[in-house]
Each structure stands twice: as C-alpha cells, then as structure tokens.
Design a protein around this motif. Structure first.
Motif, PDB file in Angstrom:
ATOM      1  N   UNK A  35       8.634  42.835  19.858  1.00  0.00           N
ATOM      2  CA  UNK A  35       8.566  43.056  18.410  1.00  0.00           C
ATOM      3  C   UNK A  35       8.808  44.536  18.116  1.00  0.00           C
ATOM      4  N   UNK A  36       9.800  44.792  17.269  1.00  0.00           N
ATOM      5  CA  UNK A  36      10.135  46.152  16.864  1.00  0.00           C
ATOM      6  C   UNK A  36       9.912  46.296  15.356  1.00  0.00           C
ATOM      7  N   UNK A  37       9.717  47.535  14.937  1.00  0.00           N
ATOM      8  CA  UNK A  37       9.351  47.782  13.537  1.00  0.00           C
ATOM      9  C   UNK A  37      10.003  49.072  13.070  1.00  0.00           C
ATOM     10  N   UNK A  38      10.688  48.999  11.915  1.00  0.00           N
ATOM     11  CA  UNK A  38      11.237  50.186  11.262  1.00  0.00           C
ATOM     12  C   UNK A  38      10.604  50.301   9.878  1.00  0.00           C
ATOM     13  N   UNK A  39       9.832  51.363   9.593  1.00  0.00           N
ATOM     14  CA  UNK A  39       9.127  51.456   8.299  1.00  0.00           C
ATOM     15  C   UNK A  39      10.043  51.564   7.082  1.00  0.00           C
ATOM     16  N   UNK A  40      11.196  52.272   7.193  1.00  0.00           N
ATOM     17  CA  UNK A  40      12.079  52.476   6.028  1.00  0.00           C
ATOM     18  C   UNK A  40      11.310  53.028   4.822  1.00  0.00           C
TER      19      UNK A  40
END
Length: 372
Positions: free
Chosen positions: A120-125
């Motif tokens: 699982x990867x996450x980019x806050x933006x």
C-alpha cells in the motif's frame, strides 16, 4: 528487483483537478508498460469534464473504473466505502493499492487490514497538509495518519515541501518515504501561441478561496495596460464559490474585464491569455504551474507549497500569498516589461524540462511498486 506485470488499484476521492490528472497520467503510463490498473473514485464529486475524462481513461484501466461515495470530510460513505474498497481489492487480487489525497490514502490503507499480500502506497497531494494542528478536522486527520502509517509500504511526496510539512504536522514517518515530482508528457513542452484576442492574464483552477481567486480579482482591479485601459483576465474553473466571485467582479465594476469560462482543460485555455496567474494561498505541487511553464507562458505565482521547487532559479519572483498589492505589482510589471517576463520564462522552462518529465516520474513510482 521484480519485473513482472503488476495488478494495481489507484484510489482517489474527487475525479477532478490536478490530483485526478496525476492518477490518469500514471494509469496510462503504467498500462503502457504492461501493468493492469484499476481506478476507485468518488460518486459525489464531478465537474463538467469528469465523465468525459473517465471515459477516455477507461481503455487504459484493465481492472475497471469503480465509483463509491467518498464525502470530503466525514459522512455515511466513510462507514461503507472502506469495506467496499477492501472487497474490491481482494476480488481483483491486486499487488498494489495506491491511495491519493487524504481520503484515497485512508481508504487504501484501511483496505490493507483485509489484504496480507498487497503493498500500500500513499501520496498526500496536499490533503491532510492543509489542515492546521489546532483545527478539529486537523486533529482527527492527523491522528488517523499516525495510526495508518503502520499499514503503509511507502509515502510518496510530490514535493520536498510536502515531506517537510507532513513531518511537522504529523510526525516523522515511520515508513519509507520518497520525493517524486509530478511529470509532464513531452508534447506538453510544445509552446502554446496566444489567440489574437487573448486576455492579458489567464487563471485555471477551482473557484475556491484557497486558490486565491478573490485576491486575484482585487489585484486585477488596479492593473493597467500601456494605453491606460484596464487589464483583462479569463478564468477557467468551477466551484462552490463562483457566486461570491461573480459578486466581487460586479462590485468592483470588472464585468467587462473578467470572463468566466467554466471548467476547461488547461492547455487550450492557455491560448486565451498571455500571462498565467496562480495566486493560491496553499498548494503542494500544482500541475497548472508546470503546465503553464511548459507551454511557455510567463507565470506569476505565490510563494506557497512546492511552487518554489518548480520555479527553481526564478523563485525570487514569487509573491506572498494573500497580498493584493504584491500580486498587483507583479502583474503590472509583467505587462510593463514583457522582455524581462519572457527571459524569466525561458529560465524556468529549462529547469522544468530537466526535472519534471513523465518518464522520470513513472520510472521511480514503478520501481517502488516493484520493490526497488
């Protein structure tokens, strides 16, 4: 490093704006490299372009485009959508879930509780970074971030600013982190020639106070052309504060100088203005600045978020956010000295071309997915 084709699920809330553009670009590039990609997006957030954009993306999304309710803050959808995303990910047998934005990141990492195999990867933006520590939503969102970090294979920050801000607000990440700038396609570096009847300035973005729209109109009211007439502005975008914006335009008597186009793609809109203005109060790494720079427009912007990283050697020209007089001065200067504005544009273009390509962005994200 593993090199097999992956099954990837991209999760985001609103299928609009720069975040959606990022997900769309990444989906197309990953699909072209042989990976199977699916999209999960909100059913509640649309603009006039959404359905067409989703339809255009569909041929590249072999795992389908799936819509679930995802309220901006908190609502009934938050009680059902995490389970729906988890069930979907299990059914599709995905290798990777990548959440984008606060809500996409929450749903992606909550889905991990039912998925032992998927990374699982996450980019806050931006997302959670826009909420102060002292606000009730900020306290809640930041607490959830700390809890869900244990379910995160890596956090991908689109700017050094986002990485620094995340650590200050939430704490130093306990998982792996990478800074990977957004990238542009090669064809986006072809210059856009202004129309014969182009306005002096062009704005592309959501019609929200956070995007600096009211500061921009106030600044424009005092900007003059060489012949003494008032400068003109076209604005492309939709949003809940359009009515308030129209009221401000009327109050300042700018009805003949400001033209609201509704939601429009950025690149064709650039031809309708000669100088791009991005007066945001807060940003992460906005595509519109990259796009305008690549299209070879002079750009006036505020010193917020990762915008200095895009401006590079021209960062000294950025103006403070929410400063009407500073923004007005920069706009007037660009009209008064077009040669200086163009020289600055060329310097910025070289910086963006060297560091913000689609291939570079996708190479680094793909390597993370594959375990590199």
């Amino acid at each position: 490093m593993d090199s097999r084709p992956l099954r990837i699920l991209q999760v985001l809330r609103a299928p609009v704006g720069g975040l959606f553009r990022h997900v769309g670009d990444l989906t197309r590039e990953l699909a072209a490299r042989g990976h199977s990609v699916g999209i999960v997006a909100d059913t509640l957030s649309n603009d006039s372009q959404t359905e067409g954009l989703l339809q255009a993306l569909s041929p590249h999304a072999a795992l389908g485009i799936h819509r679930f309710p995802m309220p901006r803050l908190f609502g009934k959808g938050d009680l059902t959508t995490p389970f729906a995303v988890s069930a979907l990910a299990q059914r599709l047998d995905v290798d990777v879930i990548h959440g984008h934005g606060a809500k996409g990141g929450f749903y992606a990492r909550l889905a991990k509780y039912g998925l032992s195999r998927a990374k699982v990867f996450y980019t806050p933006h931006g997302g959670v970074l826009h909420y102060p520590k002292t606000s009730a939503p900020g306290r809640l969102f930041h607490s959830l971030e700390r809890i869900l970090m244990a379910k995160t294979s890596a956090i991908i920050f689109e700017s050094a600013y986002a990485r620094k801000t995340y650590s200050a607000l939430i704490g130093e990440p306990s998982c792996r982190t990478e800074i990977i700038h957004n990238g542009l396609r090669q064809e986006e570096f072809v210059p856009v020639k202004p129309n014969v009847d182009a306005a002096d300035f062009v704005f592309v973005g959501e019609l929200r106070a956070l995007k600096g729209i009211f500061t921009l109109i106030a600044a424009l009211s005092g900007v003059k052309r060489a012949d003494g007439s008032g400068a003109t502005l076209v604005m492309a975008g939709d949003g809940a504060e359009r009515g308030s914006l129209e009221a401000q335009i009327d109050q300042l008597g700018l009805g003949g100088r400001v033209f609201l186009l509704g939601a429009q793609p950025a690149r064709p809109t650039f031809a309708k203005g000669r100088i791009a203005v991005v007066p945001s109060h807060a940003e992460s790494l906005p595509y519109v600045v990259l796009e305008a720079a690549a299209a070879q427009l002079p750009v006036i912007s505020t010193n917020v978020g990762g915008i200095p990283e895009i401006f590079g050697p021209t960062a000294n020209s950025l103006v403070p956010a929410e400063d009407v007089l500073a923004l007005r001065g920069a706009m007037q200067s660009a009209l008064d000295d077009p040669e200086k504005a163009r020289a600055e544009m060329n310097s910025r273009l070289a910086h963006v071309a060297a560091g913000f390509s689609m291939a570079r962005m996708t190479d680094r994200i793909e390597a993370l997915y594959l375990g590199g």
